[in-house]
Write a protein that holds these residues in place. Structure first.
Motif, PDB file in Angstrom:
ATOM      1  N   GLY A 115      47.730  13.321  81.847  1.00 58.43           N
ATOM      2  CA  GLY A 115      46.939  12.262  82.622  1.00 58.43           C
ATOM      3  C   GLY A 115      46.028  11.776  81.804  1.00 58.43           C
ATOM      4  O   GLY A 115      46.242  11.710  80.611  1.00 58.43           O
ATOM      5  N   GLY A 116      44.977  10.911  82.254  1.00 55.53           N
ATOM      6  CA  GLY A 116      44.125  10.207  81.597  1.00 55.53           C
ATOM      7  C   GLY A 116      42.796  10.503  81.848  1.00 55.53           C
ATOM      8  O   GLY A 116      42.488  11.730  82.256  1.00 55.53           O
ATOM      9  N   LEU A 117      41.871   9.681  81.780  1.00 59.00           N
ATOM     10  CA  LEU A 117      40.361  10.074  81.504  1.00 59.00           C
ATOM     11  C   LEU A 117      39.800  10.025  83.139  1.00 59.00           C
ATOM     12  O   LEU A 117      38.596  10.716  83.539  1.00 59.00           O
ATOM     13  CB  LEU A 117      39.481   9.414  80.654  1.00 59.00           C
ATOM     14  N   PRO A 118      40.257   9.375  84.003  1.00 60.98           N
ATOM     15  CA  PRO A 118      39.699   9.472  85.570  1.00 60.98           C
ATOM     16  C   PRO A 118      40.383  10.754  85.866  1.00 60.98           C
ATOM     17  O   PRO A 118      41.408  11.075  85.779  1.00 60.98           O
ATOM     18  CB  PRO A 118      40.414   8.162  86.209  1.00 60.98           C
ATOM     19  N   ILE A 119      39.938  11.514  86.670  1.00 65.28           N
ATOM     20  CA  ILE A 119      38.347  11.498  87.447  1.00 65.28           C
ATOM     21  C   ILE A 119      37.903  12.970  86.895  1.00 65.28           C
ATOM     22  O   ILE A 119      38.574  13.810  87.077  1.00 65.28           O
ATOM     23  CB  ILE A 119      38.678  11.371  88.790  1.00 65.28           C
ATOM     24  N   SER A 120      36.645  13.139  86.109  1.00 65.65           N
ATOM     25  CA  SER A 120      36.373  14.190  85.641  1.00 65.65           C
ATOM     26  C   SER A 120      35.948  15.508  86.763  1.00 65.65           C
ATOM     27  O   SER A 120      36.517  16.487  86.605  1.00 65.65           O
ATOM     28  CB  SER A 120      35.002  13.927  85.041  1.00 65.65           C
ATOM     29  N   LYS A 121      35.906  15.022  87.666  1.00 63.02           N
ATOM     30  CA  LYS A 121      35.704  16.216  88.921  1.00 63.02           C
ATOM     31  C   LYS A 121      37.262  16.854  89.067  1.00 63.02           C
ATOM     32  O   LYS A 121      37.238  17.957  89.956  1.00 63.02           O
ATOM     33  CB  LYS A 121      35.062  15.613  90.102  1.00 63.02           C
ATOM     34  N   LEU A 122      38.126  16.140  88.810  1.00 66.66           N
ATOM     35  CA  LEU A 122      39.447  16.826  89.052  1.00 66.66           C
ATOM     36  C   LEU A 122      40.073  17.325  87.839  1.00 66.66           C
ATOM     37  O   LEU A 122      41.103  17.674  87.577  1.00 66.66           O
ATOM     38  CB  LEU A 122      40.591  15.589  89.472  1.00 66.66           C
ATOM     39  N   GLY A 123      39.109  17.518  86.713  1.00 69.77           N
ATOM     40  CA  GLY A 123      39.420  18.025  85.691  1.00 69.77           C
ATOM     41  C   GLY A 123      40.036  17.273  84.443  1.00 69.77           C
ATOM     42  O   GLY A 123      40.776  17.567  83.475  1.00 69.77           O
ATOM     43  N   ALA A 124      39.742  15.970  84.495  1.00 65.63           N
ATOM     44  CA  ALA A 124      40.598  14.804  83.581  1.00 65.63           C
ATOM     45  C   ALA A 124      39.780  15.178  82.286  1.00 65.63           C
ATOM     46  O   ALA A 124      38.777  15.449  82.133  1.00 65.63           O
ATOM     47  CB  ALA A 124      40.211  13.434  83.988  1.00 65.63           C
ATOM     48  N   THR A 125      40.725  15.161  81.334  1.00 63.61           N
ATOM     49  CA  THR A 125      40.208  15.370  79.880  1.00 63.61           C
ATOM     50  C   THR A 125      41.089  14.419  78.895  1.00 63.61           C
ATOM     51  O   THR A 125      42.049  13.771  79.273  1.00 63.61           O
ATOM     52  CB  THR A 125      40.576  16.731  79.266  1.00 63.61           C
ATOM     53  N   ASP A 126      40.339  14.488  77.661  1.00 63.72           N
ATOM     54  CA  ASP A 126      41.173  13.443  76.522  1.00 63.72           C
ATOM     55  C   ASP A 126      42.278  14.391  75.765  1.00 63.72           C
ATOM     56  O   ASP A 126      42.730  14.049  74.619  1.00 63.72           O
ATOM     57  CB  ASP A 126      40.131  13.044  75.887  1.00 63.72           C
ATOM     58  N   PHE A 127      42.702  15.574  76.222  1.00 66.18           N
ATOM     59  CA  PHE A 127      43.631  16.525  75.427  1.00 66.18           C
ATOM     60  C   PHE A 127      44.621  15.862  75.142  1.00 66.18           C
ATOM     61  O   PHE A 127      45.096  15.851  73.985  1.00 66.18           O
ATOM     62  CB  PHE A 127      43.773  17.533  76.234  1.00 66.18           C
ATOM     63  N   GLY A 128      45.239  15.014  75.859  1.00 63.47           N
ATOM     64  CA  GLY A 128      46.497  14.365  75.537  1.00 63.47           C
ATOM     65  C   GLY A 128      46.262  13.414  74.259  1.00 63.47           C
ATOM     66  O   GLY A 128      47.198  13.560  73.348  1.00 63.47           O
TER      67      GLY A 128
END
Length: 401
Positions: free
Chosen positions: A172-185
């Motif tokens: 996924g992408g950077l939205p939405i942090s409360k859903l655990g979004a990260t820049d890992f990819g």
């Protein structure tokens, strides 16, 4: 390293992320007799699917073509869409009990109106096809080794690692942090020497600050069907005034084509001419009365800051008419910024399409590593397009692992 593994740890591929792309990839791999493991750091799969479309999940769009996507390479997504079409998506979900109900502009929602039904299709199939989903498991690093990769991960506070011949980044992408979004990819891509196209929030509300902010605040909650455009794109849908600026479908759409410092324009009365309407109406009528009929009383009053709304139509000068025409049909807005990733539907940018095969979505530099879904530089319009890309990219990857 793979020779001593038990069946429980022998996978044809490890998928990072149990979102739309990762789930579709696991299921399609299962249909082909391949065994995958999904590592998901949330406590449930499909977190973003569950909140999409206000919990109703607009899972595809009947009008999908490459033209509704933003990418450094406009043609990149064509191969995936040829391999997995909108019809394929519709048939897939119908096969498992989800019939589509079309809303406006080609958007398909489950007839039940429940996003959880979409997620259940995938979780049920993963169970039937022996595809494992490991929740509360955070991937930490992907390391290429001979004939595959080690995937380091953390679960219940303990670090461990797995081996797989193929790895799929469906993070996924950077939205939405409360859903655990990260820049890992993106971080993994950079670590392995892959280029990442600059990222930014997309399909996101725009903010207004300074002396104009109070004008927007007083209109908070007002919605107007408009045409919103800049030199790159144009959309006709509703705009919504908010206490911090502008939202609504047309604004979310244009935000993907907007850059800080630029202006956008709004035609508040698309496909009609305000001057023609004025010239045809009762000349004794106040401009405010006319505008209240075309919009709302609240909006007409607010326009009094810019227009001579207390004049009757007969007394409007040529300069007045010019001013009215410009304001109604070319209302200029220079946003201060966006509401950021936490209010964005998707992310613009991502792993560069130059780094991937358009036919397989495999990395050209790191064989066996695949990228799909939102972490790739393919960003769709609002209205189910991004889901169609996620399903298609998941399908394509599954055929090539």
């Amino acid at each position: 390293m793979g020779t001593n593994l038990t069946k429980q740890n022998r996978f044809d591929a490890i998928i990072i992320g149990a979102g739309a792309c990762g789930l579709m990839c696991a299921v399609q791999a299962g249909f082909l007799g391949k065994r995958t493991l999904i590592l998901e750091h949330n406590d449930k799969p499909g977190a973003k699917i569950l909140i999409s479309g206000g919990g109703r999940c607009n899972y595809t769009n009947l009008h999908t073509t490459a033209n509704q996507f933003i990418s450094q390479n406009q043609h990149f997504c064509k191969s995936a869409f040829a391999q997995w079409t909108v019809e394929d998506t519709i048939t897939f979900f119908e096969t498992y009990g989800i019939n589509g109900a079309e809303k406006t502009l080609g958007q398909l929602f489950p007839e039940s109106g429940k996003a959880k039904d979409v997620v259940k299709v995938f979780t049920d199939l993963c169970e039937q096809l022996d595809q494992e989903i490991r929740l509360n498991t955070k991937a930490k690093a992907i390391t290429p080794i001979k004939d595959g990769f080690t995937v380091s991960y953390e679960r219940n506070g303990k670090s461990n690692e797995l081996y797989a011949p193929k790895v799929i980044m469906a993070t996924g992408g950077l939205p939405i942090s409360k859903l655990g979004a990260t820049d890992f990819g993106m971080r993994t891509a950079r670590t392995l020497g892959l280029t990442v196209t600059e990222t930014a929030p997309a399909l996101v509300p725009l903010t207004i600050t300074g002396k104009q902010q109070s004008w927007y605040e007083q209109l908070s909650g007002s919605s107007i069907f408009s045409r919103v455009w800049n030199e790159r794109a144009s959309f006709e849908e509703n705009i919504l005034f908010t206490h911090w600026g502008l939202s609504g479908p047309a604004i979310l759409q244009i935000s993907s084509y907007w850059k800080p410092g630029e202006s956008i324009f709004i035609d508040l009365l698309p496909n009609r001419s305000i001057v023609d309407i004025i010239l045809q109406e009762n000349p004794k009528q106040l401009l405010q009365t006319l505008l209240s009929g075309l919009f709302t009383k609240k909006f007409a009053e607010a326009l009094g800051v810019y227009l001579p709304i207390q004049k009757n139509l007969a007394s409007l000068s040529k300069a007045d008419l010019q001013n009215i025409e410009t304001l109604i049909h070319e209302f200029k807005v220079t946003p201060a910024g966006t509401k950021g990733y936490d209010k964005a539907e998707v992310m613009r940018g991502g792993v560069s399409t130059d780094e991937l095969s358009s036919k397989t979505l495999e990395s050209k530099k790191v064989p066996g590593l695949f990228f799909g879904g939102e972490c790739v530089d393919v960003t769709g319009w609002l209205g189910g397009y991004n889901f169609q890309w996620a399903w298609a990219s998941g399908f394509v990857i599954a055929q090539n692992i």
